[in-house]
Enzyme design. Structure first.
Site, PDB file in Angstrom:
ATOM      1  N   GLY A  36     -16.816   3.757   3.085  1.00 36.24           N
ATOM      2  CA  GLY A  36     -17.128   4.961   2.312  1.00 36.24           C
ATOM      3  C   GLY A  36     -17.628   6.098   3.194  1.00 36.24           C
ATOM      4  O   GLY A  36     -17.798   5.946   4.417  1.00 36.24           O
ATOM      5  N   PHE A  72     -18.379  -1.393  -7.496  1.00 31.46           N
ATOM      6  CA  PHE A  72     -17.137  -1.150  -6.745  1.00 31.46           C
ATOM      7  C   PHE A  72     -17.144  -1.841  -5.388  1.00 31.46           C
ATOM      8  O   PHE A  72     -16.071  -2.108  -4.841  1.00 31.46           O
ATOM      9  CB  PHE A  72     -16.977   0.350  -6.450  1.00 31.46           C
ATOM     10  CG  PHE A  72     -16.751   1.223  -7.639  1.00 31.46           C
ATOM     11  CD1 PHE A  72     -15.500   1.354  -8.192  1.00 31.46           C
ATOM     12  CD2 PHE A  72     -17.808   1.934  -8.200  1.00 31.46           C
ATOM     13  CE1 PHE A  72     -15.283   2.178  -9.287  1.00 31.46           C
ATOM     14  CE2 PHE A  72     -17.602   2.762  -9.290  1.00 31.46           C
ATOM     15  CZ  PHE A  72     -16.337   2.884  -9.839  1.00 31.46           C
ATOM     16  N   SER A  76     -10.801  -4.293  -0.005  1.00 31.10           N
ATOM     17  CA  SER A  76      -9.701  -4.097  -0.958  1.00 31.10           C
ATOM     18  C   SER A  76      -8.321  -3.928  -0.319  1.00 31.10           C
ATOM     19  O   SER A  76      -7.445  -3.299  -0.916  1.00 31.10           O
ATOM     20  CB  SER A  76     -10.006  -2.890  -1.843  1.00 31.10           C
ATOM     21  OG  SER A  76     -10.112  -1.744  -1.040  1.00 31.10           O
ATOM     22  N   TYR A 140      -7.164 -11.100  -2.095  1.00 26.54           N
ATOM     23  CA  TYR A 140      -7.840  -9.947  -2.719  1.00 26.54           C
ATOM     24  C   TYR A 140      -7.875 -10.124  -4.237  1.00 26.54           C
ATOM     25  O   TYR A 140      -8.951 -10.107  -4.858  1.00 26.54           O
ATOM     26  CB  TYR A 140      -7.110  -8.646  -2.326  1.00 26.54           C
ATOM     27  CG  TYR A 140      -7.546  -7.465  -3.146  1.00 26.54           C
ATOM     28  CD1 TYR A 140      -8.859  -7.015  -3.116  1.00 26.54           C
ATOM     29  CD2 TYR A 140      -6.634  -6.801  -3.979  1.00 26.54           C
ATOM     30  CE1 TYR A 140      -9.260  -5.933  -3.884  1.00 26.54           C
ATOM     31  CE2 TYR A 140      -7.032  -5.718  -4.746  1.00 26.54           C
ATOM     32  CZ  TYR A 140      -8.346  -5.295  -4.702  1.00 26.54           C
ATOM     33  OH  TYR A 140      -8.738  -4.234  -5.476  1.00 26.54           O
ATOM     34  N   LYS A 144     -11.133 -11.083  -6.829  1.00 25.51           N
ATOM     35  CA  LYS A 144     -11.486 -10.238  -7.982  1.00 25.51           C
ATOM     36  C   LYS A 144     -11.462 -11.066  -9.270  1.00 25.51           C
ATOM     37  O   LYS A 144     -12.310 -10.899 -10.149  1.00 25.51           O
ATOM     38  CB  LYS A 144     -10.519  -9.052  -8.075  1.00 25.51           C
ATOM     39  CG  LYS A 144     -10.704  -8.019  -6.972  1.00 25.51           C
ATOM     40  CD  LYS A 144     -11.893  -7.120  -7.245  1.00 25.51           C
ATOM     41  CE  LYS A 144     -12.095  -6.045  -6.206  1.00 25.51           C
ATOM     42  NZ  LYS A 144     -13.135  -5.084  -6.543  1.00 25.51           N
ATOM     43  N   ASN A 169      -2.383   1.759 -10.097  1.00 24.41           N
ATOM     44  CA  ASN A 169      -2.435   2.460  -8.804  1.00 24.41           C
ATOM     45  C   ASN A 169      -3.227   3.762  -8.886  1.00 24.41           C
ATOM     46  O   ASN A 169      -2.722   4.767  -9.399  1.00 24.41           O
ATOM     47  CB  ASN A 169      -1.017   2.712  -8.289  1.00 24.41           C
ATOM     48  CG  ASN A 169      -0.367   1.427  -7.819  1.00 24.41           C
ATOM     49  OD1 ASN A 169      -0.203   0.488  -8.588  1.00 24.41           O
ATOM     50  ND2 ASN A 169      -0.045   1.356  -6.553  1.00 24.41           N
ATOM     51  N   LEU A 189       0.480   4.665  -0.749  1.00 27.25           N
ATOM     52  CA  LEU A 189       1.707   5.461  -0.675  1.00 27.25           C
ATOM     53  C   LEU A 189       1.450   6.970  -0.704  1.00 27.25           C
ATOM     54  O   LEU A 189       1.899   7.689   0.201  1.00 27.25           O
ATOM     55  CB  LEU A 189       2.636   5.052  -1.836  1.00 27.25           C
ATOM     56  CG  LEU A 189       3.965   5.797  -1.878  1.00 27.25           C
ATOM     57  CD1 LEU A 189       4.793   5.527  -0.631  1.00 27.25           C
ATOM     58  CD2 LEU A 189       4.745   5.428  -3.138  1.00 27.25           C
ATOM     59  N   PHE A 207       9.113   0.539   1.856  1.00 31.51           N
ATOM     60  CA  PHE A 207       9.134  -0.926   1.998  1.00 31.51           C
ATOM     61  C   PHE A 207      10.125  -1.568   1.028  1.00 31.51           C
ATOM     62  O   PHE A 207       9.741  -2.038  -0.032  1.00 31.51           O
ATOM     63  CB  PHE A 207       7.734  -1.490   1.753  1.00 31.51           C
ATOM     64  CG  PHE A 207       6.699  -1.051   2.748  1.00 31.51           C
ATOM     65  CD1 PHE A 207       7.004  -0.870   4.094  1.00 31.51           C
ATOM     66  CD2 PHE A 207       5.381  -0.811   2.339  1.00 31.51           C
ATOM     67  CE1 PHE A 207       6.035  -0.461   5.009  1.00 31.51           C
ATOM     68  CE2 PHE A 207       4.408  -0.410   3.245  1.00 31.51           C
ATOM     69  CZ  PHE A 207       4.738  -0.223   4.576  1.00 31.51           C
ATOM     70  N   ARG A 281       7.612  -5.263   2.003  1.00 28.44           N
ATOM     71  CA  ARG A 281       6.276  -5.683   2.424  1.00 28.44           C
ATOM     72  C   ARG A 281       5.968  -6.971   1.662  1.00 28.44           C
ATOM     73  O   ARG A 281       6.095  -6.984   0.431  1.00 28.44           O
ATOM     74  CB  ARG A 281       5.277  -4.574   2.049  1.00 28.44           C
ATOM     75  CG  ARG A 281       3.862  -4.810   2.499  1.00 28.44           C
ATOM     76  CD  ARG A 281       2.974  -3.594   2.262  1.00 28.44           C
ATOM     77  NE  ARG A 281       2.718  -3.328   0.848  1.00 28.44           N
ATOM     78  CZ  ARG A 281       1.902  -2.366   0.400  1.00 28.44           C
ATOM     79  NH1 ARG A 281       1.289  -1.580   1.250  1.00 28.44           N
ATOM     80  NH2 ARG A 281       1.722  -2.192  -0.899  1.00 28.44           N
TER      81      ARG A 281
HETATM   82  N1  UDP Z   1       4.742   1.703  -0.109  1.00 24.22           N
HETATM   83  C1  UDP Z   1       5.755   2.098   0.754  1.00 24.22           C
HETATM   84  N2  UDP Z   1       5.390   2.616   1.952  1.00 24.22           N
HETATM   85  C2  UDP Z   1       4.097   2.776   2.349  1.00 24.22           C
HETATM   86  C3  UDP Z   1       3.066   2.384   1.446  1.00 24.22           C
HETATM   87  C4  UDP Z   1       3.424   1.842   0.223  1.00 24.22           C
HETATM   88  O1  UDP Z   1       6.939   1.961   0.448  1.00 24.22           O
HETATM   89  O2  UDP Z   1       3.835   3.247   3.471  1.00 24.22           O
HETATM   90  C5  UDP Z   1       5.099   1.141  -1.419  1.00 24.22           C
HETATM   91  C6  UDP Z   1       4.556  -0.265  -1.657  1.00 24.22           C
HETATM   92  O3  UDP Z   1       5.498  -1.215  -1.219  1.00 24.22           O
HETATM   93  C7  UDP Z   1       4.378  -0.276  -3.174  1.00 24.22           C
HETATM   94  C8  UDP Z   1       4.061   1.177  -3.528  1.00 24.22           C
HETATM   95  O4  UDP Z   1       4.490   1.947  -2.404  1.00 24.22           O
HETATM   96  O5  UDP Z   1       5.568  -0.632  -3.813  1.00 24.22           O
HETATM   97  C9  UDP Z   1       2.592   1.430  -3.753  1.00 24.22           C
HETATM   98  O6  UDP Z   1       1.886   0.864  -2.665  1.00 24.22           O
HETATM   99  P1  UDP Z   1       0.338   1.086  -2.433  1.00 24.22           P
HETATM  100  O7  UDP Z   1      -0.033   0.396  -1.141  1.00 24.22           O
HETATM  101  O8  UDP Z   1       0.030   2.545  -2.542  1.00 24.22           O
HETATM  102  O9  UDP Z   1      -0.353   0.369  -3.667  1.00 24.22           O
HETATM  103  P2  UDP Z   1      -0.220  -1.142  -4.222  1.00 24.22           P
HETATM  104  O10 UDP Z   1       0.874  -1.106  -5.264  1.00 24.22           O
HETATM  105  O11 UDP Z   1       0.096  -2.044  -3.076  1.00 24.22           O
HETATM  106  O12 UDP Z   1      -1.557  -1.397  -4.829  1.00 24.22           O
END
Ligand code: UDP
Length: 328
Positions: A36, A72, A76, A140, A144, A169, A189, A207, A281
């Site tokens: 933070g 919080f 994460s 993670y 939770k 999200n 993202l 990804f 990913r």
């Molecule tokens: N994503 C992507 N490229 C990045 C980061 C995220 O394509 O550099 C995709 C990721 O695979 C997911 C979506 O964007 O489908 C949202 O990812 P983020 O990490 O923001 O949140 P999450 O859904 O993992 O909580």
């Protein structure tokens, strides 16, 4: 009566602190500043320290008339949780253990817990409802969910009432641009796309484009951080009014693909944003969309910024004014 906010210097925590203070609440923040930012507190009362420090918790609960906690403080990062699960059990589960133990000792009866869509794992049906199966696919989400269960049993034993909020999200920033999202490393993202727009990254990685979705990229349900903040405020009021413990999803019931998000960012920023395709990913479900009917009905939750364009433009406003985040 005061509200203790653990992790109140983080992204969602700091926006919630701002919202609470603007709605007349007396707020005390406890944060170890591992992720933070002090500047995100905007002058809120603050204790720097860890949930593992029971003496500090005694001091905080002893000095202030706290009737509710919004919790919080946690690690994460999904990927990190897979490579270092023990630190997730230590920070998230053990940290909450100390907090709840001290709440019970100091007779604090309400907790609003920052949970996650990651408690569901790979969904069986869309939109996801609160009573759908919870089978996390990473530590993670598992930690939770373990905390949600810990809270349920502590309600039964000690009458500690909880509201667990499962976010989809989180996106956006304070519409007035005072605070915003600043993670290091950044993995989410929208801030990554905006860093490309600002020229801080050459390009972003998409990804995977072989998911069973319209354009092949993952679909997510984005929710404005100030709308999340509103839900925490409403959850505290509900507990103060004597409601029983409950779990709520928080999303907009609408999915946007990675490519659609990039398209909206191009539109809002009017900048070139280069993206390259890379393999999936690990652990990313194809589609995550919430049913938030329960939160709307029972909490009277009403998102103010449900459209992706508002989220991106508020985030862009913050990033443009704070190119190096909080600059710490
Ligand atoms: N994503 C992507 N490229 C990045 C980061 C995220 O394509 O550099 C995709 C990721 O695979 C997911 C979506 O964007 O489908 C949202 O990812 P983020 O990490 O923001 O949140 P999450 O859904 O993992 O909580």
């Amino acid at each position: 009566m005061s509200i203790l906010v653990t992790g109140g210097a983080g992204y969602i925590g700091s926006h919630t602190v701002l919202y609470l203070r603007e709605h007349g609440e007396d707020v005390i923040v406890l944060d170890n500043l591992s992720k933070g930012h002090k500047d995100a507190l905007q002058g809120a009362a603050f204790y720097e320290g860890s949930l593992h420090d029971e003496e500090l918790l005694d001091e905080v609960f002893g000095k202030h008339s706290i009737d509710s906690v919004i919790h919080f403080a946690a690690s994460s990062l999904v990927g990190e949780s897979v490579t270092d699960p023990l630190s997730y059990y230590e920070n998230n589960v053990m940290g909450t253990y100390h907090l709840v133990k001290k709440m019970v000792e100091h007779d604090v009866k309400h907790i609003v817990f920052s949970s996650t869509a990651a408690t569901y794992g790979e969904p069986k049906s869309i939109p996801i409802k609160e009573d759908d199966p919870t089978i996390p696919t990473n530590p993670y989400g598992e930690t939770k969910l373990a905390i949600e269960k810990m809270l349920k049993w502590n309600d039964q034993a000690y009458g500690l009432k909880s509201v667990c909020l499962r976010y989809f999200n989180a996106a956006g920033a304070d519409p007035e641009g005072r605070i915003g999202e600043d993670h290091d490393p950044e993995t989410h993202l929208i801030p990554i796309v905006l860093q490309v727009a600002l020229g801080q990254r050459e390009s972003l990685k998409i990804f995977g484009n072989d998911y069973p979705t319209d354009d092949g990229t993952c679909v997510r349900d984005y929710i404005h951080v100030m709308d999340l903040a509103q839900a925490h405020y409403l959850a505290v009021q509900k507990l103060r009014n004597g409601s029983k413990s409950a779990v709520y999803n928080l999303g907009n019931e609408e999915g946007f693909s990675v490519k659609q998000v990039i398209g909206t960012c191009r539109e809002i920023t009017n900048r070139t944003i280069d993206a390259e395709l890379t393999p999936r990913r690990p652990g990313d479900p194809a589609v995550l969309i919430a049913s938030s009917d329960k939160a709307k009905e029972e909490l009277n939750w009403s998102p103010v910024y449900p459209d992706l364009k508002s989220m991106v433009s508020h985030a862009w406003g913050w990033h443009c004014g704070h190119e190096s985040g909080f600059g710490e």
